[in-house]
Design a protein around this motif. Structure first.
Motif, mmCIF file in Angstrom:
data_model
loop_
_atom_site.group_PDB
_atom_site.id
_atom_site.type_symbol
_atom_site.label_atom_id
_atom_site.label_comp_id
_atom_site.label_asym_id
_atom_site.label_seq_id
_atom_site.Cartn_x
_atom_site.Cartn_y
_atom_site.Cartn_z
ATOM 1 N N ARG A 180 0.392 -0.819 -0.094
ATOM 2 C CA ARG A 180 0.531 0.212 -0.226
ATOM 3 C C ARG A 180 0.917 0.851 0.279
ATOM 4 O O ARG A 180 0.499 2.395 0.419
ATOM 5 N N THR A 181 2.784 1.025 -0.183
ATOM 6 C CA THR A 181 2.609 2.394 -0.290
ATOM 7 C C THR A 181 3.332 2.290 -1.634
ATOM 8 O O THR A 181 3.814 1.032 -2.024
ATOM 9 N N ILE A 182 3.868 3.828 -2.117
ATOM 10 C CA ILE A 182 5.165 3.751 -3.861
ATOM 11 C C ILE A 182 6.115 4.235 -3.182
ATOM 12 O O ILE A 182 6.557 5.166 -2.163
ATOM 13 N N GLN A 183 6.504 3.804 -3.941
ATOM 14 C CA GLN A 183 8.765 4.205 -3.910
ATOM 15 C C GLN A 183 8.820 3.895 -5.202
ATOM 16 O O GLN A 183 8.664 2.774 -6.296
ATOM 17 N N GLY A 184 10.447 4.686 -4.951
ATOM 18 C CA GLY A 184 11.320 3.924 -6.375
ATOM 19 C C GLY A 184 12.339 3.491 -6.379
ATOM 20 O O GLY A 184 13.392 3.942 -5.265
ATOM 21 N N ASN A 236 -2.497 -12.967 2.032
ATOM 22 C CA ASN A 236 -1.481 -12.040 2.340
ATOM 23 C C ASN A 236 -0.873 -11.953 1.489
ATOM 24 O O ASN A 236 -0.016 -12.594 1.297
ATOM 25 N N THR A 237 -1.015 -10.514 1.238
ATOM 26 C CA THR A 237 0.009 -10.483 -0.204
ATOM 27 C C THR A 237 0.366 -8.776 -0.471
ATOM 28 O O THR A 237 -0.358 -7.990 0.361
ATOM 29 N N SER A 238 1.326 -8.606 -1.009
ATOM 30 C CA SER A 238 2.164 -6.835 -1.211
ATOM 31 C C SER A 238 1.218 -6.266 -2.674
ATOM 32 O O SER A 238 1.222 -5.065 -2.473
ATOM 33 N N LEU A 239 0.451 -7.590 -3.176
ATOM 34 C CA LEU A 239 -0.230 -6.669 -4.735
ATOM 35 C C LEU A 239 -1.549 -6.104 -4.169
ATOM 36 O O LEU A 239 -1.964 -6.930 -3.027
ATOM 37 N N SER A 240 -1.908 -5.205 -4.298
ATOM 38 C CA SER A 240 -3.110 -4.781 -4.017
ATOM 39 C C SER A 240 -3.972 -4.422 -5.159
ATOM 40 O O SER A 240 -3.651 -4.572 -6.760
ATOM 41 N N GLY A 241 -5.559 -3.400 -4.946
ATOM 42 C CA GLY A 241 -5.919 -3.741 -5.788
ATOM 43 C C GLY A 241 -6.736 -4.292 -6.006
ATOM 44 O O GLY A 241 -7.493 -5.335 -5.506
ATOM 45 N N SER A 242 -7.949 -3.625 -6.663
ATOM 46 C CA SER A 242 -9.289 -5.228 -7.421
ATOM 47 C C SER A 242 -8.656 -6.696 -7.860
ATOM 48 O O SER A 242 -9.724 -6.631 -7.767
ATOM 49 N N PHE A 243 -8.007 -6.423 -8.570
ATOM 50 C CA PHE A 243 -7.688 -7.289 -9.745
ATOM 51 C C PHE A 243 -7.495 -8.781 -8.611
ATOM 52 O O PHE A 243 -8.401 -9.807 -8.341
ATOM 53 N N ASN A 244 -6.431 -8.113 -7.093
ATOM 54 C CA ASN A 244 -6.490 -9.542 -6.103
ATOM 55 C C ASN A 244 -8.229 -9.950 -5.760
ATOM 56 O O ASN A 244 -7.841 -11.076 -5.323
ATOM 57 N N MET A 299 -9.267 -11.812 -8.313
ATOM 58 C CA MET A 299 -8.735 -13.713 -7.860
ATOM 59 C C MET A 299 -8.857 -13.990 -6.582
ATOM 60 O O MET A 299 -8.860 -15.478 -6.813
ATOM 61 N N VAL A 300 -9.010 -13.203 -5.972
ATOM 62 C CA VAL A 300 -9.737 -14.375 -4.480
ATOM 63 C C VAL A 300 -10.811 -14.709 -4.437
ATOM 64 O O VAL A 300 -11.282 -16.260 -3.669
ATOM 65 N N LYS A 301 -11.645 -14.768 -5.089
ATOM 66 C CA LYS A 301 -12.764 -15.124 -5.800
ATOM 67 C C LYS A 301 -12.364 -16.120 -6.891
ATOM 68 O O LYS A 301 -13.917 -17.118 -6.555
ATOM 69 N N LYS A 302 -12.195 -15.584 -7.315
ATOM 70 C CA LYS A 302 -12.019 -17.305 -8.154
ATOM 71 C C LYS A 302 -11.543 -17.980 -8.126
ATOM 72 O O LYS A 302 -11.768 -19.268 -8.239
ATOM 73 N N VAL A 303 -10.250 -18.352 -7.379
ATOM 74 C CA VAL A 303 -9.535 -19.191 -7.029
ATOM 75 C C VAL A 303 -9.981 -20.230 -5.672
ATOM 76 O O VAL A 303 -10.142 -21.241 -5.119
ATOM 77 N N GLY A 304 -10.871 -18.689 -4.755
ATOM 78 C CA GLY A 304 -11.453 -19.113 -3.188
ATOM 79 C C GLY A 304 -10.783 -19.302 -2.466
ATOM 80 O O GLY A 304 -11.543 -20.011 -1.071
ATOM 81 N N CYS A 305 -10.479 -17.982 -2.061
ATOM 82 C CA CYS A 305 -9.494 -17.980 -1.123
ATOM 83 C C CYS A 305 -10.379 -17.479 0.132
ATOM 84 O O CYS A 305 -12.227 -16.981 -0.331
ATOM 85 N N ASN A 306 -10.518 -17.430 1.655
ATOM 86 C CA ASN A 306 -11.986 -16.726 1.979
ATOM 87 C C ASN A 306 -11.658 -15.214 2.649
ATOM 88 O O ASN A 306 -12.542 -14.492 2.918
ATOM 89 N N ARG A 307 -10.133 -15.036 2.771
ATOM 90 C CA ARG A 307 -10.289 -13.448 3.390
ATOM 91 C C ARG A 307 -8.593 -12.496 1.804
ATOM 92 O O ARG A 307 -8.385 -13.785 0.988
ATOM 93 N N PHE A 308 -8.835 -11.398 1.923
ATOM 94 C CA PHE A 308 -7.214 -11.194 2.011
ATOM 95 C C PHE A 308 -6.949 -9.913 2.603
ATOM 96 O O PHE A 308 -8.188 -9.441 2.354
ATOM 97 N N ILE A 309 -6.041 -9.525 2.424
ATOM 98 C CA ILE A 309 -5.308 -9.008 3.633
ATOM 99 C C ILE A 309 -4.087 -8.926 2.407
ATOM 100 O O ILE A 309 -3.422 -9.075 2.494
ATOM 101 N N SER A 310 -4.222 -7.024 2.160
ATOM 102 C CA SER A 310 -2.693 -6.613 2.045
ATOM 103 C C SER A 310 -2.010 -6.140 3.516
ATOM 104 O O SER A 310 -2.283 -5.906 3.994
ATOM 105 N N LYS A 311 -0.050 -6.553 3.194
ATOM 106 C CA LYS A 311 0.278 -6.853 3.894
ATOM 107 C C LYS A 311 1.010 -5.378 4.319
ATOM 108 O O LYS A 311 1.182 -4.128 3.346
ATOM 109 N N PHE A 312 1.320 -5.244 5.304
ATOM 110 C CA PHE A 312 1.877 -5.967 6.459
ATOM 111 C C PHE A 312 0.647 -5.108 7.474
ATOM 112 O O PHE A 312 0.708 -3.944 7.959
ATOM 113 N N GLN A 313 -0.437 -5.686 8.497
ATOM 114 C CA GLN A 313 -1.219 -5.270 9.170
ATOM 115 C C GLN A 313 -2.147 -6.209 10.145
ATOM 116 O O GLN A 313 -2.632 -7.052 10.166
ATOM 117 N N PRO A 314 -0.318 -5.774 10.952
ATOM 118 C CA PRO A 314 -1.373 -6.297 12.623
ATOM 119 C C PRO A 314 -2.328 -6.882 12.756
ATOM 120 O O PRO A 314 -3.212 -8.102 12.941
#
Length: 318
Positions: free
Chosen positions: A99-103, A271-279, A282-297
């Motif tokens: 969820r952060t942008i860096q170069g 639980n992935t560093s990839l974020s956005g609506s695409f994920n 994909m969660v719905k397509k493959v059948g994951c129960n939840r999606f969490i973008s890293k890192f959120q305790p």
């Protein structure tokens, strides 16, 4: 250089097919390095950098890209080499992680290559735990077989950003917290840094963690349990899996689990560093129960509590 990534949106369809595309670059040496194209927003020639006195030594300045101030990380210096020598070959790879942008300041950017995760291998164990690679692969280039080192960006960022594993008190349900000690959770992630972040978060509540560095290792273990006649739910409460991993990605892992009736109802959180609506799709397509973008305790613990509510029969609260 902009043409290099013009079709990046079309390339995301490879994710979920156990395929990926790597952006290949150099760090002012002949050695080849790579990161996943899916995390790359843009590649530009190195612009003027504004210095930030007192910033982390891995930060070499801030770039202004279309009105957005982006911190720039000297990738060569960050992985234990001398600071990169800035010249006309230098480029800026702008990425989005956690969820952060860096170069990332790099040398020459070569090209994009299409590969399967089966072609991606973990780094040799002999290189030690302090290396900055999640994986390696081979590339045929100019009649030669070249080794490509895939950077552990999670580890690079963790050197700069101090990740706090503390969980907010208002997130915790004490009735559920009391049920956590001794329960086991499977973590599947190719980044040792990412695994440590989850492990340290969950360990505060007495949760035991089983770690696997790629989807194939995790699937092999799960199938072995089933072959031995074990009930998967007696072994683990749930599984957290990354999306991108050598040999088998998290989407393929989830697909394989869902298609095995012996463990098809395993609770799986991506639980992935990839974020956005695409994920989310994909969660719905493959059948994951939840999606969490890293890192959120807080989110990690919330998901564990939600799973416990299901297991223990408490009223489920989303």
């Amino acid at each position: 250089m902009s043409n290099l990534l013009d079709s990046v949106d079309l390339r995301t369809q490879l994710v979920g097919e156990n395929r990926l595309e790597l952006l290949i670059f150099q760090l002012n040496t002949s050695q080849l390095f790579a990161i996943n194209v899916f995390k790359v927003k843009e590649v530009v020639k190195l612009p003027h950098l504004h210095m930030l006195p007192g910033s982390h030594p891995n930060i070499c300045g801030v770039a202004n890209i279309r009105g957005l101030s982006i911190p720039v990380i000297d990738l060569r210096y960050s992985i234990g080499m001398r600071a990169i020598e800035r010249n006309e070959d230098c480029n800026l790879i702008i990425t989005e992680y956690n969820r952060t942008i860096q170069g990332f300041l790099v040398g020459q950017v070569m090209n994009i290559v299409n590969m399967t995760w089966k072609d991606i291998q973990p780094p040799p164990s002999q290189v030690g735990k302090e290396n900055y690679l999640t994986a390696i692969t081979k590339l045929e280039r100019e009649g030669m077989t070249r080794l490509v080192s895939i950077i552990d960006v999670e580890k690079v960022l963790a050197q700069i950003i101090q990740y706090d594993v503390q969980v907010s008190e208002d997130v915790l349900d004490q009735k559920l917290v009391e049920q956590m000690p001794g329960r086991k959770i499977l973590i599947v992630d190719d980044s040792s840094t990412a695994r440590a972040q989850i492990r340290d978060t969950l360990a505060q509540f007495g949760l035991e963690v089983i770690e696997k560095s790629d989807g194939l290792k995790a699937l092999t273990m799960l199938k072995q349990w089933c072959d031995e006649g074990k009930n998967i739910h007696d072994e683990i409460l749930m599984m957290f899996t990354d999306a991108e991993m050598p040999e088998m990605d998290g989407y393929k892992l989830t697909h394989e689990v869902r298609n095995d009736p012996r463990m098809s109802d395993l609770f799986i959180a991506l639980n992935t560093s990839l974020s956005g609506s695409f994920n989310e799709a994909m969660v719905k397509k493959v059948g994951c129960n939840r999606f969490i973008s890293k890192f959120q305790p807080d989110r990690l613990v919330e998901v564990v509590q939600d799973r416990l509510r299901e297991v223990l029969g408490f009223e489920f609260v989303d």
